[in-house]
Design an enzyme around this catalytic site. Structure first.
Site, PDB file in Angstrom:
ATOM      1  CB  SER A  30     -96.109  23.099  -8.025  1.00  0.00           C
ATOM      2  OG  SER A  30     -96.873  24.176  -8.516  1.00  0.00           O
ATOM      3  CG  ASN A 117    -103.509  32.108  -2.284  1.00  0.00           C
ATOM      4  OD1 ASN A 117    -102.604  31.645  -2.977  1.00  0.00           O
ATOM      5  ND2 ASN A 117    -103.313  33.078  -1.410  1.00  0.00           N
ATOM      6  CB  THR A 162    -108.362 -16.172  18.422  1.00  0.00           C
ATOM      7  OG1 THR A 162    -108.271 -17.377  19.173  1.00  0.00           O
ATOM      8  CG2 THR A 162    -109.810 -15.964  17.986  1.00  0.00           C
ATOM      9  CG  HIS A 163    -104.515 -15.513  20.644  1.00  0.00           C
ATOM     10  ND1 HIS A 163    -104.175 -14.353  21.297  1.00  0.00           N
ATOM     11  CD2 HIS A 163    -105.764 -15.830  21.075  1.00  0.00           C
ATOM     12  CE1 HIS A 163    -105.156 -14.005  22.117  1.00  0.00           C
ATOM     13  NE2 HIS A 163    -106.134 -14.864  21.987  1.00  0.00           N
ATOM     14  CB  SER A 284     -87.114 -17.155  -7.437  1.00  0.00           C
ATOM     15  OG  SER A 284     -85.712 -17.133  -7.230  1.00  0.00           O
ATOM     16  CE  LYS A 290     -89.275 -18.533  -3.159  1.00  0.00           C
ATOM     17  NZ  LYS A 290     -89.698 -18.599  -1.771  1.00  0.00           N
ATOM     18  CG  ASN A 292     -91.833 -15.673  -4.671  1.00  0.00           C
ATOM     19  OD1 ASN A 292     -91.860 -16.703  -3.994  1.00  0.00           O
ATOM     20  ND2 ASN A 292     -90.737 -15.232  -5.254  1.00  0.00           N
ATOM     21  CD  GLU A 297     -94.417 -11.447  -0.829  1.00  0.00           C
ATOM     22  OE1 GLU A 297     -93.405 -10.880  -1.285  1.00  0.00           O
ATOM     23  OE2 GLU A 297     -94.487 -12.673  -0.692  1.00  0.00           O
ATOM     24  CE1 TYR A 324    -101.545  28.014  -1.037  1.00  0.00           C
ATOM     25  CE2 TYR A 324     -99.922  29.768  -1.044  1.00  0.00           C
ATOM     26  CZ  TYR A 324    -100.331  28.519  -1.461  1.00  0.00           C
ATOM     27  OH  TYR A 324     -99.529  27.786  -2.296  1.00  0.00           O
ATOM     28  CD  GLN A 329     -95.834  24.791  -5.199  1.00  0.00           C
ATOM     29  OE1 GLN A 329     -96.413  25.795  -5.593  1.00  0.00           O
ATOM     30  NE2 GLN A 329     -94.547  24.609  -5.362  1.00  0.00           N
ATOM     31  CE  LYS A 332    -101.339  21.858  -5.799  1.00  0.00           C
ATOM     32  NZ  LYS A 332    -100.816  22.426  -4.532  1.00  0.00           N
TER      33      LYS A 332
HETATM   34  N1  ARG Z   1     -98.862  26.330  -6.841  1.00  0.00           N
HETATM   35  C1  ARG Z   1     -99.515  26.881  -5.714  1.00  0.00           C
HETATM   36  C2  ARG Z   1    -100.010  25.775  -4.791  1.00  0.00           C
HETATM   37  O1  ARG Z   1    -100.013  24.670  -5.176  1.00  0.00           O
HETATM   38  C3  ARG Z   1    -100.669  27.699  -6.146  1.00  0.00           C
HETATM   39  C4  ARG Z   1    -101.023  28.790  -5.195  1.00  0.00           C
HETATM   40  C5  ARG Z   1     -99.930  29.776  -5.175  1.00  0.00           C
HETATM   41  N2  ARG Z   1    -100.277  30.929  -4.427  1.00  0.00           N
HETATM   42  C6  ARG Z   1     -99.353  31.789  -3.982  1.00  0.00           C
HETATM   43  N3  ARG Z   1     -99.774  32.793  -3.325  1.00  0.00           N
HETATM   44  N4  ARG Z   1     -98.081  31.608  -4.204  1.00  0.00           N
HETATM   45  O2  ARG Z   1    -100.398  25.987  -3.673  1.00  0.00           O
END
Ligand code: ARG
Length: 465
Positions: A30, A117, A162-163, A284, A290, A292, A297, A324, A329, A332
Site C-alpha cells: 500500500s 493495526n 417547481t417542476h 470547443s 462555444k 462551455n 459540469e 482487523y 487497507q 484509503k
Molecule cells: N497497510 C495496512 C493497512 O492499511 C496496515 C495494517 C497492516 N496490518 C496487518 N496486520 N497486516 O491496513
C-alpha cells in the site's frame, strides 16, 4: 540473529520459508498510496514513544534517539529524498525501517506495545480529522462568497421554478441563500462526525490490547484526541468514522451538483440568466462560438465518484468479521479521493462564486412569463373574503383567458379581470407586479428583499463566530 528486516525487507521473514512473488508483493503493498499518511504516522509514533518513555517502557535515551531519527525522516520526506520501498509494503514499515537505519535499537523498540493495526487506525483518524478541518475552512469561504453574491442581488428578481416550470417570483439573493443553508448543514454534519473521528485507537495493539503498562490517556492528550476508543477490537477494525465522513461529503457533493446543474442551465444561451467568468469555462476545438461551463459540469460528474466511494466503503466493511482484516487497507484510496475531490471542488466554487455575473433583465423577462403572480392574485382574493379554493379556481380561469389572449395577468384590463371575480379592484395591479409579489413574502425564510438582508446578517454573524 537475523536482521529484523531481511535482505528482502519483510519484517516477518523469520517466520516464512519462501518469499512472496513480485506480483503478490505489488498486490498486497500500500506504500504507493498510504505514504501520504507519513506525517501523521510520525506524529502518532512520537506520541507513542513519548508515552513509552514516560512509563519507563523505553529509556529516555531511546526516546531522544527516536525523536532525532524522526526529525531527519520528516526532513527527508519533505525534501522528496525519502526512498519508499515496495518491499517494505506500507508507510509504517518504510518509516520504521529507516528509523532503525538511523538510530539502531531505539528504532526497533518503537513498536513495543503497538501493532500496525492500531497504528494505521490512528493515522487515518489523524488524517480525517485534518481533512474535516480543511473542508470546514473551504465551506466557510464558499458560504461567505455566496452571501456576498446574495447581497448584491437581494432585489434582483427571477422566476422560481417547481417542476422546472415558472412558479412564483423570487429574489436571486434568496436563491443563493438556499445553498448557503445547505452548505451550513454540511458543515454541521462534518463537525458532528469529527467528535467520533477524534478518538484514539492506539493501545488496542493487534486486537486485544497489550501486556505493557501503557498510558492511553497520555497519548490521546498528546495527539489532541478527545477520548480513547473504549474497545480494542472495535478500535482496530471499524472504519465507520471514515464512512460517515464520506457520507457527509456525498451530501455536500449532492448540493454542489444541484448548484452546478442550475449554473449550467442558467448559463445556457436559451436561458441566459448568468455568465460565468472565462477562467472557469473552456471552448470547443471545433465550434468557435462555444463557451462551455466545464467546471460545474465536472463538479456534477465528480459527485458520482464520491457517491461511488461511499458505496465502496460500505461494501468493504459489510462482510468483515472482527477484528482487523487486510480488506481495510482498501479504505484509503476512496477516502483520499473523496477528500481531494471535495476540497478542490469547494476551493474552485468559492472562487467561481465571485466570477458569476447576473443578468437581471433576462431574469425579469422570464419572470414576466408564465403567470408567476397567479398565487398573489389568489391570495388577494382570499384577503377580500373569498375562500382559497374558490380564489384558486377564479385565477385559473383568468390564466386560461390570458393563455388564449397571449398576455400576462397584469396586462388584462380591470373590467376583464372583474369577469373572474367582482372582488377585484384597481389595487390588484400592485399585487400583480413582480416587486409587489416578492415584497409581500415578508417573514422569516421568505423571499422579500428585506428578509434576504436579515438572513444575510444572520449568516454573517454565524460565519464570524
Ligand atoms: N497497510 C495496512 C493497512 O492499511 C496496515 C495494517 C497492516 N496490518 C496487518 N496486520 N497486516 O491496513
Amino acid at each position: 540473529m537475523t536482521d529484523q528486516f531481511s535482505k528482502k525487507g519483510e519484517a516477518w521473514s523469520a517466520r516464512f520459508s519462501e518469499p512472496v512473488s513480485d506480483l503478490v508483493k505489488r498486490y498486497t503493498a500500500s506504500v504507493f498510496f498510504d505514504k501520504r499518511l507519513a506525517m501523521f504516522d510520525i506524529q502518532g509514533s512520537l506520541a507513542h514513544a513519548d508515552m513509552l518513555a514516560a512509563q519507563g517502557i523505553i529509556s529516555a535515551q531511546d526516546l531522544a534517539d527516536i525523536e532525532r531519527g524522526m526529525a531527519q525522516i520528516r526532513a527527508e520526506i519533505e525534501a522528496g529524498q525519502f526512498e519508499w520501498l515496495l518491499d517494505l509494503e506500507d508507510v509504517h514499515l518504510n518509516i520504521e525501517k529507516r528509523l532503525t537505519e538511523l538510530v539502531g535499537d531505539a528504532g526497533k523498540r518503537l513498536h513495543t506495545g503497538r501493532s500496525r493495526n492500531d497504528q494505521v487506525a490512528t493515522d487515518i483518524r489523524l488524517y480525517v480529522r485534518a481533512a474535516i478541518d480543511d473542508i470546514l475552512v473551504q465551506l466557510k469561504a464558499l458560504r461567505s462568497a455566496l452571501v456576498d453574491l446574495a447581497e448584491r442581488h437581494a432585489d434582483t428578481i427571477l422566476p422560481g421554478f417547481t417542476h422546472l416550470q415558472v412558479a412564483q417570483p423570487i429574489t436571486f439573493g434568496h436563491h443563493m441563500l438556499a445553498y448557503v443553508e445547505m452548505f451550513g448543514r454540511d458543515a454541521e454534519r462534518l463537525l458532528d462526525a469529527r467528535r467520533r473521528v477524534n478518538r484514539l485507537p492506539l493501545g488496542a495493539a493487534a486486537l486485544a490490547g497489550t501486556t505493557f503498562p501503557i498510558d492511553r490517556e497520555r497519548v490521546a492528550r498528546t495527539l489532541g484526541f478527545e477520548d480513547v476508543c473504549h474497545n480494542s477490537l472495535d478500535a482496530v477494525s471499524d472504519r465507520d468514522f471514515a464512512i460517515e465522513v464520506t457520507a457527509a461529503c456525498s451530501l455536500l457533493m449532492m448540493h454542489v451538483s444541484r448548484m452546478s446543474e442550475e449554473l449550467i442551465l442558467w448559463m445556457s444561451p436559451r436561458v441566459g440568466f448568468i455568465d460565468i467568468a472565462d477562467r472557469f469555462c473552456t471552448g470547443s476545438s471545433i465550434m468557435p462560438q462555444k463557451k462551455n461551463p466545464d467546471v460545474p459540469e465536472l463538479a456534477r460528474g465528480k459527485t458520482g465518484r464520491v457517491f461511488g466511494h461511499l458505496t465502496g466503503l460500505l461494501t468493504l466493511m459489510k462482510g468483515q468479521p472482527l477484528a482487523y482484516n487486510k480488506d481495510n487497507q482498501e479504505d484509503k484510496e476512496p477516502l483520499f479521493d473523496t477528500i481531494d475531490t471535495v476540497i478542490d471542488t469547494l476551493r474552485i466554487f468559492a472562487d467561481m462564486a465571485t466570477g458569476i455575473s447576473v443578468k437581471p433583465a433576462a431574469m425579469r423577462a422570464a419572470a414576466l412569463q408564465g403567470y408567476a403572480t397567479a398565487t398573489d392574485l389568489a391570495d388577494y382574493l382570499v384577503k377580500k373574503g373569498l375562500p382559497f379554493r374558490d380564489a384558486h379556481e377564479a385565477v385559473a380561469r383568468a390564466v386560461r383567458a390570458c393563455d388564449s389572449a397571449g398576455c400576462d395577468l397584469a396586462e388584462l384590463p380591470l373590467e376583464r379581470l372583474r369577469e373572474f371575480s367582482d372582488l377585484i379592484g384597481e389595487d390588484v395591479y400592485a399585487v400583480l407586479t413582480l416587486e409587489g409579489s416578492v415584497a409581500a413574502r415578508d417573514h422569516v425564510g421568505g423571499t422579500a428583499p428585506n428578509q434576504v438582508r436579515a438572513a444575510i446578517a444572520r449568516v454573517r454573524a454565524q460565519l464570524a463566530g
